[in-house]
Motif scaffolding. Structure first.
Motif, PDB file in Angstrom:
ATOM      1  N   THR A 160       0.858  -1.176   0.000  1.00 48.06           N
ATOM      2  CA  THR A 160       0.000   0.000   0.000  1.00 48.06           C
ATOM      3  C   THR A 160       0.898   1.231   0.000  1.00 48.06           C
ATOM      4  OG1 THR A 160      -1.772  -1.125   1.210  1.00 48.06           O
ATOM      5  CG2 THR A 160      -1.762   1.281   1.262  1.00 48.06           C
ATOM      6  N   THR A 161       0.622   2.163  -0.911  1.00 45.36           N
ATOM      7  CA  THR A 161       1.408   3.389  -0.990  1.00 45.36           C
ATOM      8  C   THR A 161       0.466   4.586  -1.030  1.00 45.36           C
ATOM      9  OG1 THR A 161       1.517   3.852  -3.375  1.00 45.36           O
ATOM     10  CG2 THR A 161       2.878   2.042  -2.555  1.00 45.36           C
ATOM     11  N   SER A 162       1.016   5.761  -0.830  1.00 46.66           N
ATOM     12  CA  SER A 162       0.201   6.972  -0.869  1.00 46.66           C
ATOM     13  C   SER A 162      -0.285   7.289  -2.280  1.00 46.66           C
ATOM     14  CB  SER A 162       1.005   8.158  -0.325  1.00 46.66           C
ATOM     15  OG  SER A 162       2.194   8.341  -1.083  1.00 46.66           O
ATOM     16  N   ASP A 163       0.342   6.656  -3.294  1.00 51.58           N
ATOM     17  CA  ASP A 163      -0.020   6.924  -4.689  1.00 51.58           C
ATOM     18  C   ASP A 163      -0.927   5.864  -5.295  1.00 51.58           C
ATOM     19  OD1 ASP A 163       1.566   9.267  -4.803  1.00 51.58           O
ATOM     20  OD2 ASP A 163       3.358   8.045  -5.119  1.00 51.58           O
ATOM     21  N   GLY A 164      -1.149   4.759  -4.567  1.00 53.85           N
ATOM     22  CA  GLY A 164      -1.988   3.705  -5.105  1.00 53.85           C
ATOM     23  C   GLY A 164      -1.452   2.330  -4.745  1.00 53.85           C
ATOM     24  N   PRO A 165      -2.167   1.269  -5.137  1.00 59.68           N
ATOM     25  CA  PRO A 165      -1.726  -0.092  -4.826  1.00 59.68           C
ATOM     26  C   PRO A 165      -0.516  -0.485  -5.668  1.00 59.68           C
ATOM     27  CG  PRO A 165      -3.657  -0.149  -6.237  1.00 59.68           C
ATOM     28  CD  PRO A 165      -3.439   1.293  -5.882  1.00 59.68           C
ATOM     29  N   ALA A 166       0.364  -1.299  -5.087  1.00 60.88           N
ATOM     30  CA  ALA A 166       1.574  -1.728  -5.790  1.00 60.88           C
ATOM     31  C   ALA A 166       1.777  -3.222  -5.589  1.00 60.88           C
ATOM     32  CB  ALA A 166       2.787  -0.953  -5.290  1.00 60.88           C
ATOM     33  N   LEU A 167       2.492  -3.821  -6.529  1.00 64.87           N
ATOM     34  CA  LEU A 167       2.727  -5.262  -6.471  1.00 64.87           C
ATOM     35  C   LEU A 167       4.151  -5.571  -6.914  1.00 64.87           C
ATOM     36  CD1 LEU A 167       1.155  -8.005  -5.980  1.00 64.87           C
ATOM     37  CD2 LEU A 167       1.028  -8.156  -8.474  1.00 64.87           C
ATOM     38  N   LEU A 168       4.811  -6.442  -6.154  1.00 67.16           N
ATOM     39  CA  LEU A 168       6.135  -6.954  -6.506  1.00 67.16           C
ATOM     40  C   LEU A 168       5.993  -8.436  -6.818  1.00 67.16           C
ATOM     41  CD1 LEU A 168       9.288  -6.786  -6.627  1.00 67.16           C
ATOM     42  CD2 LEU A 168       9.272  -7.365  -4.188  1.00 67.16           C
ATOM     43  N   ARG A 169       6.467  -8.840  -7.993  1.00 59.18           N
ATOM     44  CA  ARG A 169       6.419 -10.249  -8.390  1.00 59.18           C
ATOM     45  C   ARG A 169       7.826 -10.688  -8.782  1.00 59.18           C
ATOM     46  NH1 ARG A 169       2.091 -10.431 -12.025  1.00 59.18           N
ATOM     47  NH2 ARG A 169       3.432  -9.933 -13.793  1.00 59.18           N
ATOM     48  N   LEU A 170       8.315 -11.757  -8.166  1.00 62.02           N
ATOM     49  CA  LEU A 170       9.643 -12.290  -8.450  1.00 62.02           C
ATOM     50  C   LEU A 170       9.520 -13.718  -8.962  1.00 62.02           C
ATOM     51  CD1 LEU A 170      11.578 -11.185  -5.213  1.00 62.02           C
ATOM     52  CD2 LEU A 170      11.318  -9.913  -7.349  1.00 62.02           C
ATOM     53  N   VAL A 171      10.315 -14.042  -9.974  1.00 64.09           N
ATOM     54  CA  VAL A 171      10.347 -15.397 -10.527  1.00 64.09           C
ATOM     55  C   VAL A 171      11.802 -15.777 -10.754  1.00 64.09           C
ATOM     56  CG1 VAL A 171       9.688 -16.881 -12.452  1.00 64.09           C
ATOM     57  CG2 VAL A 171       8.108 -15.113 -11.663  1.00 64.09           C
ATOM     58  N   ARG A 172      12.177 -16.977 -10.329  1.00 61.63           N
ATOM     59  CA  ARG A 172      13.525 -17.491 -10.567  1.00 61.63           C
ATOM     60  C   ARG A 172      13.488 -18.390 -11.787  1.00 61.63           C
ATOM     61  NH1 ARG A 172      18.660 -15.867  -9.653  1.00 61.63           N
ATOM     62  NH2 ARG A 172      20.090 -17.641  -9.697  1.00 61.63           N
ATOM     63  N   GLN A 173      14.313 -18.064 -12.800  1.00 60.88           N
ATOM     64  CA  GLN A 173      14.259 -18.780 -14.069  1.00 60.88           C
ATOM     65  C   GLN A 173      15.638 -18.799 -14.714  1.00 60.88           C
ATOM     66  OE1 GLN A 173      12.556 -17.601 -18.430  1.00 60.88           O
ATOM     67  NE2 GLN A 173      11.209 -17.181 -16.719  1.00 60.88           N
ATOM     68  N   ASP A 174      16.143 -19.990 -15.011  1.00 61.98           N
ATOM     69  CA  ASP A 174      17.418 -20.136 -15.733  1.00 61.98           C
ATOM     70  C   ASP A 174      18.538 -19.317 -15.093  1.00 61.98           C
ATOM     71  OD1 ASP A 174      16.081 -21.762 -17.547  1.00 61.98           O
ATOM     72  OD2 ASP A 174      15.599 -20.092 -18.880  1.00 61.98           O
ATOM     73  N   HIS A 175      18.739 -19.486 -13.793  1.00 59.56           N
ATOM     74  CA  HIS A 175      19.805 -18.807 -13.051  1.00 59.56           C
ATOM     75  C   HIS A 175      19.628 -17.286 -13.020  1.00 59.56           C
ATOM     76  CE1 HIS A 175      21.747 -22.692 -13.103  1.00 59.56           C
ATOM     77  NE2 HIS A 175      21.735 -22.693 -14.422  1.00 59.56           N
ATOM     78  N   THR A 176      18.412 -16.832 -13.257  1.00 62.02           N
ATOM     79  CA  THR A 176      18.113 -15.398 -13.262  1.00 62.02           C
ATOM     80  C   THR A 176      16.878 -15.140 -12.415  1.00 62.02           C
ATOM     81  OG1 THR A 176      19.039 -15.079 -15.479  1.00 62.02           O
ATOM     82  CG2 THR A 176      17.463 -13.434 -14.717  1.00 62.02           C
ATOM     83  N   THR A 177      16.918 -14.068 -11.630  1.00 63.35           N
ATOM     84  CA  THR A 177      15.723 -13.633 -10.912  1.00 63.35           C
ATOM     85  C   THR A 177      15.092 -12.484 -11.690  1.00 63.35           C
ATOM     86  OG1 THR A 177      16.621 -14.275  -8.759  1.00 63.35           O
ATOM     87  CG2 THR A 177      14.806 -12.696  -8.761  1.00 63.35           C
TER      88      THR A 177
END
Length: 294
Positions: A160-177
């Motif tokens: 939750t931020t003062s500017d609106g809703p936010a989302l962080l999505r992380l995926v681990r794939q082929d030795h890369t995040t």
């Protein structure tokens, strides 16, 4: 006699230096880092109503020399690239108001009337990247919501931020995040590029001088050189794309294959969620450049 001796010494020194430059070297992942070359692009669009659209993308490549001479050149170019990279990171982070994970090899970012978003690909582990974002976003006054999903190969955290809703999505794939961070603004409801409720819209474009093929969900789309290259510049530009460059998808993971004429095919798994719109550009050497637009 002295001149001949000096000439012989100079010739001998030049021969030795030339020979040394051709000495094979063992690859050193720590030294031959992914910051040796960098390509950066930024576009700024101002609309008649005063709204502003900023789009950034950058790629970094690893210089892997085979000979001493190449390594010396890589070191010199790498120093300049790292300086440019640090300047770019500070500028982008300040302008976008979003943190940027370290050691990135590819990043894109968008600041429009509808969204602030950043896509980052880094070799750092998922746990390290998650820790970085949690700390950096807390410093910016973001509040993490309950219900975060954290697994070995993926994480989803809402804020939750003062500017609106936010989302962080992380995926681990082929030795890369792969990190996708987005903050949706109140004006998002007026965007022309909104997907159908519960679906995802993917918009395709080509920044390069060569034609390219993009295969998504077993469907291949041929893109002429520079076709739709300005789709990420504004909502209007994206909306005017031909239907052949717009794909509606269900939420989930998709294997995308991208091939630029004269280059090897590149594959990437792409995870999207309901009610998102993404631009996918063909970048340098056929690299896919995903940019969250809505």
């Amino acid at each position: 006699m002295k001149r001949r001796t000096l000439g012989a010494l100079l010739a001998g020194g030049l021969f030795a230096a030339t020979a040394a430059m051709a000495i094979p070297v063992t690859p050193d992942p720590a030294r031959d880092s992914p910051t040796n070359t960098i390509q950066i692009s930024w576009s700024h669009t101002t609309r008649s109503n005063g709204y502003v659209d900023d789009t950034w993308w950058a790629t970094r490549d690893r210089c892997a020399p085979d000979y001493l001479g190449e390594r010396l050149l890589c070191d010199a170019v790498g120093l300049l690239a790292r300086t440019t990279s640090r300047t770019f990171e500070v500028k982008m982070s300040q302008d976008m108001g979003l943190p940027l994970a370290d050691r990135w090899g590819l990043m894109t970012a968008k600041n429009s009337p509808f969204i602030r978003s950043a896509h980052v690909e880094t070799p750092l582990g998922l746990e390290a990247v998650l820790g970085f974002y949690r700390a950096a976003l807390e410093k910016r006054g973001w509040t993490e919501n309950d219900g975060a999903v954290v697994e070995a190969d993926r994480a989803v955290v809402a804020f939750t931020t003062s500017d609106g809703p936010a989302l962080l999505r992380l995926v681990r794939q082929d030795h890369t995040t792969i990190a996708d961070l987005a903050l949706r603004k109140p004006l998002a409801a007026t965007a022309l590029i909104r997907p159908a409720p519960g679906q995802v819209r993917l918009l395709l474009g080509n920044k390069m001088d060569e034609a390219a093929d993009i295969t998504v969900n077993e469907r291949t789309i041929r893109l002429a050189a520079h076709a739709g290259e300005k789709l990420v510049d504004s909502d209007d530009a994206a909306d005017k794309l031909p239907d052949s460059q717009k794909i509606d998808l269900l939420p989930g993971k998709y294997r995308i294959t991208l091939q630029l004429e004269g280059s090897a095919a590149q594959q990437r798994e792409f995870e999207v969620a309901a009610n998102e719109t993404w631009g996918l550009l063909v970048g340098p050497a056929g690299a896919p450049l995903p940019i969250r637009l809505y």
